[in-house]
Design a protein around this motif. Structure first.
Motif, PDB file in Angstrom:
ATOM      1  N   ARG A 136      -8.697  -1.794  -8.339  1.00 42.27           N
ATOM      2  CA  ARG A 136      -7.591  -2.530  -8.641  1.00 42.27           C
ATOM      3  C   ARG A 136      -6.208  -2.452  -7.878  1.00 42.27           C
ATOM      4  O   ARG A 136      -5.376  -3.261  -8.072  1.00 42.27           O
ATOM      5  N   HIS A 156      -4.779   2.645 -19.681  1.00 41.15           N
ATOM      6  CA  HIS A 156      -5.899   1.878 -19.678  1.00 41.15           C
ATOM      7  C   HIS A 156      -6.963   3.105 -20.433  1.00 41.15           C
ATOM      8  O   HIS A 156      -7.299   4.013 -19.662  1.00 41.15           O
ATOM      9  N   LYS A 310     -10.119 -18.742 -14.748  1.00 42.69           N
ATOM     10  CA  LYS A 310      -9.140 -19.236 -14.024  1.00 42.69           C
ATOM     11  C   LYS A 310      -9.342 -19.186 -12.455  1.00 42.69           C
ATOM     12  O   LYS A 310      -9.776 -18.093 -11.761  1.00 42.69           O
ATOM     13  N   SER A 320     -10.190 -13.987 -18.212  1.00 39.77           N
ATOM     14  CA  SER A 320      -9.415 -13.243 -19.117  1.00 39.77           C
ATOM     15  C   SER A 320     -10.087 -13.387 -20.521  1.00 39.77           C
ATOM     16  O   SER A 320     -10.337 -14.680 -21.145  1.00 39.77           O
ATOM     17  N   GLY A 338     -15.326  -5.397 -14.686  1.00 44.61           N
ATOM     18  CA  GLY A 338     -13.822  -5.469 -14.944  1.00 44.61           C
ATOM     19  C   GLY A 338     -13.673  -4.414 -15.746  1.00 44.61           C
ATOM     20  O   GLY A 338     -14.059  -3.352 -15.972  1.00 44.61           O
ATOM     21  N   GLY A 339     -12.669  -4.409 -16.745  1.00 52.27           N
ATOM     22  CA  GLY A 339     -12.206  -3.726 -17.526  1.00 52.27           C
ATOM     23  C   GLY A 339     -11.057  -4.135 -18.777  1.00 52.27           C
ATOM     24  O   GLY A 339     -10.677  -5.209 -18.465  1.00 52.27           O
ATOM     25  N   HIS A 341      -8.663  -3.433 -22.455  1.00 49.71           N
ATOM     26  CA  HIS A 341      -8.584  -2.756 -23.721  1.00 49.71           C
ATOM     27  C   HIS A 341      -9.266  -3.634 -24.729  1.00 49.71           C
ATOM     28  O   HIS A 341      -9.932  -4.774 -24.293  1.00 49.71           O
ATOM     29  N   ALA A 344      -8.025  -7.017 -25.212  1.00 50.26           N
ATOM     30  CA  ALA A 344      -7.475  -7.795 -24.012  1.00 50.26           C
ATOM     31  C   ALA A 344      -8.174  -7.290 -22.803  1.00 50.26           C
ATOM     32  O   ALA A 344      -7.774  -6.218 -22.374  1.00 50.26           O
ATOM     33  N   ALA A 345      -9.003  -8.082 -22.160  1.00 49.92           N
ATOM     34  CA  ALA A 345      -9.659  -7.281 -20.860  1.00 49.92           C
ATOM     35  C   ALA A 345     -10.031  -8.577 -20.076  1.00 49.92           C
ATOM     36  O   ALA A 345      -9.793  -9.775 -20.280  1.00 49.92           O
ATOM     37  N   GLY A 346     -10.415  -8.095 -18.882  1.00 47.38           N
ATOM     38  CA  GLY A 346     -10.805  -9.221 -17.664  1.00 47.38           C
ATOM     39  C   GLY A 346     -11.739  -8.786 -16.762  1.00 47.38           C
ATOM     40  O   GLY A 346     -11.767  -7.495 -16.837  1.00 47.38           O
ATOM     41  N   PHE A 347     -12.080  -9.591 -15.923  1.00 53.34           N
ATOM     42  CA  PHE A 347     -13.119  -9.380 -14.764  1.00 53.34           C
ATOM     43  C   PHE A 347     -12.993 -10.392 -13.737  1.00 53.34           C
ATOM     44  O   PHE A 347     -12.577 -11.500 -14.349  1.00 53.34           O
ATOM     45  N   THR A 348     -13.549 -10.094 -12.749  1.00 54.21           N
ATOM     46  CA  THR A 348     -13.434 -11.198 -11.773  1.00 54.21           C
ATOM     47  C   THR A 348     -14.942 -11.829 -11.506  1.00 54.21           C
ATOM     48  O   THR A 348     -15.938 -10.965 -11.259  1.00 54.21           O
TER      49      THR A 348
HETATM   50  P1  AMP Z   1      -5.317 -10.599 -18.264  1.00 52.16           P
HETATM   51  O1  AMP Z   1      -6.339 -11.446 -19.133  1.00 52.16           O
HETATM   52  O2  AMP Z   1      -5.403 -10.986 -17.017  1.00 52.16           O
HETATM   53  O3  AMP Z   1      -4.142 -10.538 -18.871  1.00 52.16           O
HETATM   54  O4  AMP Z   1      -5.873  -9.220 -18.278  1.00 52.16           O
HETATM   55  C1  AMP Z   1      -6.022  -8.405 -19.522  1.00 52.16           C
HETATM   56  C2  AMP Z   1      -6.428  -6.976 -19.235  1.00 52.16           C
HETATM   57  O5  AMP Z   1      -7.539  -6.835 -18.720  1.00 52.16           O
HETATM   58  C3  AMP Z   1      -5.412  -6.341 -18.395  1.00 52.16           C
HETATM   59  O6  AMP Z   1      -4.409  -5.747 -18.995  1.00 52.16           O
HETATM   60  C4  AMP Z   1      -6.195  -5.476 -17.578  1.00 52.16           C
HETATM   61  O7  AMP Z   1      -6.189  -4.192 -18.232  1.00 52.16           O
HETATM   62  C5  AMP Z   1      -7.542  -6.059 -17.681  1.00 52.16           C
HETATM   63  N1  AMP Z   1      -8.303  -6.950 -16.252  1.00 52.16           N
HETATM   64  C6  AMP Z   1      -7.996  -8.148 -16.129  1.00 52.16           C
HETATM   65  N2  AMP Z   1      -8.685  -8.259 -14.802  1.00 52.16           N
HETATM   66  C7  AMP Z   1      -9.367  -7.217 -14.398  1.00 52.16           C
HETATM   67  C8  AMP Z   1     -10.229  -7.025 -13.578  1.00 52.16           C
HETATM   68  N3  AMP Z   1     -10.511  -7.773 -12.597  1.00 52.16           N
HETATM   69  N4  AMP Z   1     -10.802  -5.543 -13.418  1.00 52.16           N
HETATM   70  C9  AMP Z   1     -10.599  -4.711 -14.320  1.00 52.16           C
HETATM   71  N5  AMP Z   1      -9.750  -4.938 -15.449  1.00 52.16           N
HETATM   72  C10 AMP Z   1      -9.107  -6.255 -15.425  1.00 52.16           C
END
Ligand code: AMP
Ligand code: MN
Ligand code: MN
Length: 367
Positions: A136, A156, A310, A320, A338-339, A341, A344-348
């Protein structure tokens, strides 16, 4: 350290500091919950971190890529506090396109920022904020690997355990809560600029005190921050209540193609949409302007899980995900690289939208 004499109406002086003897304060002063909100960080780790910072001449700070209010606000607040201690401070984040998101440009302390190319290659002391893994840190990952000491400040639950020492509290609503305690332990008083960064982190990660993470300690911290004279109205407007006109058009297009899948997530429902970069290009809308769109989509009553994909300027999809608590989206996102909470979490993703959605659907099961 705060004195024992507390003026009744000055919340900056309200109890925040019973770490010398937990629960033995014995004061009649009006009582806000103290700063050590969950005991997540051992006392010996706080002491070691303070010692490392006190004995350093130069400190290199880093937060996660595509910084949000908690990442950048925490880092800049810490940077201003360390500068007040006479340290040389550099701060950065490792995005290829190094640009502070428009909505965070009001944060004080931006003069501490340096581009990743000018960041120390092997810092004697480096501190990271709100980053759950070294990946990250993006371009700053190499500096982190070569840092003699690397203090990881994070909240986290999924933190991978990198660094030479950790100030990690999964019970903290924001990294900013840990940073406030660190600043206090360093003996630096909160001023309005430092408080503004911390407040940005706190309100970003609690969704303005709406999310389940909003503890009494979060409100108590807000009271101390607001007491420095910061403008909560102006901060809220910068963070959430303004955008270029093009945002409305891009939002309109995303809402046109929103899908509701009642059968998904074990019948709890999924709502999702996506924002291709061509939509943004038509209005010259920067990527970071669409980051908050999930907060509109997730309101859907019929869906436990909400997703917005996005496309960034490089063509990667930043995904997201949000849940209302019955589905652990951190688990889903971790399985996809990704990772985050539980809610609320995310990845690429580097794959087409339809394939990414198929991957997600297969993983979506109630906890
Ligand atoms: P977002 O949806 O971008 O607001 O992200 C929500 C949560 O997901 C963030 O607080 C990060 O903890 C986690 N997160 C988002 N994108 C990633 C990622 N590519 N890799 C790991 N964790 C992520
Ligand atoms: Mn963050
Ligand atoms: Mn955070």
């Amino acid at each position: 350290m705060m004195g024992d004499v507390r003026e009744e109406r000055d919340v900056t002086r309200l109890p925040r500091d019973d770490r010398a003897g937990h629960g033995t304060g014995g004061s009649d002063a009006p009582c806000l919950p103290h700063l050590s909100h969950s005991g997540g960080v051992p006392e010996s780790d706080w002491a070691r971190a303070v010692e490392l910072i006190r004995s350093a001449d130069e400190i290199a700070l880093a937060c996660h890529v595509s910084p949000d209010g908690d990442a950048l606000g925490s880092m800049l607040a810490a940077g201003l506090a360390m500068r007040a201690l006479g340290k040389r401070v550099v701060a950065s984040f490792g995005d290829r396109r190094f640009e502070v998101p428009r909505l965070l440009r009001f944060l004080p302390g931006q003069e501490l920022l340096v581009e990743p190319a000018r960041y120390p290659e092997a810092p004697a002391l480096m501190i990271t904020f709100d980053a759950s893994t070294s990946a990250r840190l993006g371009l700053l990952g190499d500096s982190a690997a070569k840092a003699a000491e690397l203090i990881v400040v994070d909240h986290h639950p999924s933190n991978s355990g990198f660094g030479t020492m950790a100030l990690i509290d999964p019970g903290a609503a924001a990294t900013a809560m840990l940073v406030e305690e660190l600043i206090d332990r360093l003996g630096v008083p909160l001023d309005r600029d430092i408080a503004t960064g911390l407040y940005a982190g706190l309100v970003t990660d609690t969704g303005s005190f709406r999310h389940s993470s909003t503890s009494p300690a979060a409100h108590a911290m807000a009271a101390r921050l607001v007491a420095t004279g910061l403008r909560t109205d102006e901060i809220a407007r910068e963070l959430w209540d303004r955008s270029p006109f093009g945002y409305l058009k891009v939002l309109g297009a995303a809402l046109e193609r929103v899908h509701l899948e009642p059968e998904a997530a074990g019948g709890l429902g999924l709502v999702w949409t996506y924002v291709p970069r061509v939509d943004r290009a038509a209005y010259g809308l920067p990527y970071d302007e669409v980051e908050g769109m999930i907060d509109i989509v997730r309101r859907t009553d019929e869906a436990e899980v909400a997703i917005v994909l996005k496309e960034d300027d490089e063509g990667a999809w930043q995904v997201s995900t949000r849940s209302k608590g019955a589905v652990d989206v951190a688990r889903v996102c971790a399985a996809l690289g990704g990772g985050g909470h539980v809610r609320a979490a995310g990845f690429t993703s580097h794959r087409p939208v339809a394939e990414t959605m198929a991957d997600i659907r297969a993983l979506l099961t109630p906890a």
